[in-house]
Scaffold this motif. Structure first.
Motif, mmCIF file in Angstrom:
data_model
loop_
_atom_site.group_PDB
_atom_site.id
_atom_site.type_symbol
_atom_site.label_atom_id
_atom_site.label_comp_id
_atom_site.label_asym_id
_atom_site.label_seq_id
_atom_site.Cartn_x
_atom_site.Cartn_y
_atom_site.Cartn_z
ATOM 1 N N ARG A 40 6.612 63.136 0.964
ATOM 2 C CA ARG A 40 6.281 64.341 0.208
ATOM 3 C C ARG A 40 7.375 64.603 -0.831
ATOM 4 O O ARG A 40 8.532 64.287 -0.629
ATOM 5 C CB ARG A 40 6.181 65.520 1.163
ATOM 6 N N ARG A 41 6.989 65.200 -1.908
ATOM 7 C CA ARG A 41 7.916 65.570 -2.980
ATOM 8 C C ARG A 41 7.911 67.089 -3.111
ATOM 9 O O ARG A 41 7.099 67.774 -2.514
ATOM 10 C CB ARG A 41 7.482 64.923 -4.286
ATOM 11 N N LEU A 42 8.802 67.590 -3.922
ATOM 12 C CA LEU A 42 8.910 69.025 -4.154
ATOM 13 C C LEU A 42 8.473 69.345 -5.576
ATOM 14 O O LEU A 42 8.989 68.771 -6.529
ATOM 15 C CB LEU A 42 10.352 69.483 -3.932
ATOM 16 N N GLN A 43 7.511 70.242 -5.695
ATOM 17 C CA GLN A 43 7.087 70.754 -6.990
ATOM 18 C C GLN A 43 7.666 72.157 -7.134
ATOM 19 O O GLN A 43 7.568 72.964 -6.211
ATOM 20 C CB GLN A 43 5.560 70.827 -7.071
ATOM 21 N N VAL B 295 5.658 73.078 -2.414
ATOM 22 C CA VAL B 295 5.780 73.855 -3.642
ATOM 23 C C VAL B 295 6.873 74.904 -3.442
ATOM 24 O O VAL B 295 6.834 75.681 -2.489
ATOM 25 C CB VAL B 295 4.446 74.545 -4.004
ATOM 26 N N LEU B 296 7.845 74.916 -4.337
ATOM 27 C CA LEU B 296 8.939 75.886 -4.306
ATOM 28 C C LEU B 296 8.695 76.926 -5.391
ATOM 29 O O LEU B 296 8.459 76.567 -6.544
ATOM 30 C CB LEU B 296 10.276 75.176 -4.560
ATOM 31 N N SER C 259 16.762 71.431 1.108
ATOM 32 C CA SER C 259 17.631 70.516 0.373
ATOM 33 C C SER C 259 16.759 69.386 -0.154
ATOM 34 O O SER C 259 15.692 69.101 0.393
ATOM 35 C CB SER C 259 18.746 69.976 1.281
ATOM 36 N N VAL C 260 17.220 68.768 -1.218
ATOM 37 C CA VAL C 260 16.484 67.669 -1.838
ATOM 38 C C VAL C 260 17.445 66.512 -2.044
ATOM 39 O O VAL C 260 18.524 66.707 -2.621
ATOM 40 C CB VAL C 260 15.856 68.115 -3.184
ATOM 41 N N PRO D 279 12.285 66.356 -0.151
ATOM 42 C CA PRO D 279 12.792 67.597 0.426
ATOM 43 C C PRO D 279 12.976 67.545 1.944
ATOM 44 O O PRO D 279 12.289 66.801 2.646
ATOM 45 C CB PRO D 279 11.700 68.602 0.070
ATOM 46 N N SER D 280 13.915 68.366 2.419
ATOM 47 C CA SER D 280 14.129 68.607 3.849
ATOM 48 C C SER D 280 14.215 70.110 4.062
ATOM 49 O O SER D 280 14.755 70.825 3.222
ATOM 50 C CB SER D 280 15.422 67.960 4.340
ATOM 51 N N LEU D 281 13.660 70.584 5.173
ATOM 52 C CA LEU D 281 13.737 71.994 5.546
ATOM 53 C C LEU D 281 14.548 72.129 6.819
ATOM 54 O O LEU D 281 14.444 71.297 7.724
ATOM 55 C CB LEU D 281 12.335 72.569 5.794
#
Length: 110
Positions: free
Chosen positions: A18-21, A38-39, A76-77, A83-85
């Protein structure tokens, strides 16, 4: 465990990461991407992260990362944009999924 759940667990761990948008504003869009997170960012402040529940139920999960929020998570990315949560996500209602997001992968808590 149903075959669907088994497949989704494997896909979450070994499928595409997964990526972060990042979107501007303090609210998530009505439609979330199938895999990516999604951020929401408003005036440089990160508010929340949204994703579709990885169990396959289709529920929308919103995780607060705003410093003043309780409970709250950190995101964090890594250099590859994955990403990591922190800490884990444990849904108290609905499907009650419990999982980590680590470098774009879903790791299930048993």
């Amino acid at each position: 465990m149903k075959i669907t759940g088994w497949f989704l667990r494997l896909w979450g761990k070994y499928g595409p990461a997964r990526r972060l948008q990042i979107i501007e504003g303090d609210t998530l869009p009505s439609e979330l991407p199938a895999r990516d997170l999604v951020l929401t960012r408003d005036d440089g402040d990160d508010w929340s992260v949204g994703l579709r529940c990885p169990c396959g139920c289709g529920d929308r999960v919103e995780i607060m990362i705003l410093r003043e929020a309780r409970p709250r998570w950190d995101i964090s990315v890594n250099k590859a944009g994955k990403p990591s949560l922190h800490p884990s996500v444990w849904r108290k209602s609905g499907c009650k999924s419990h999982f980590w997001v680590r470098e774009g992968r879903i790791l299930w808590c048993e």
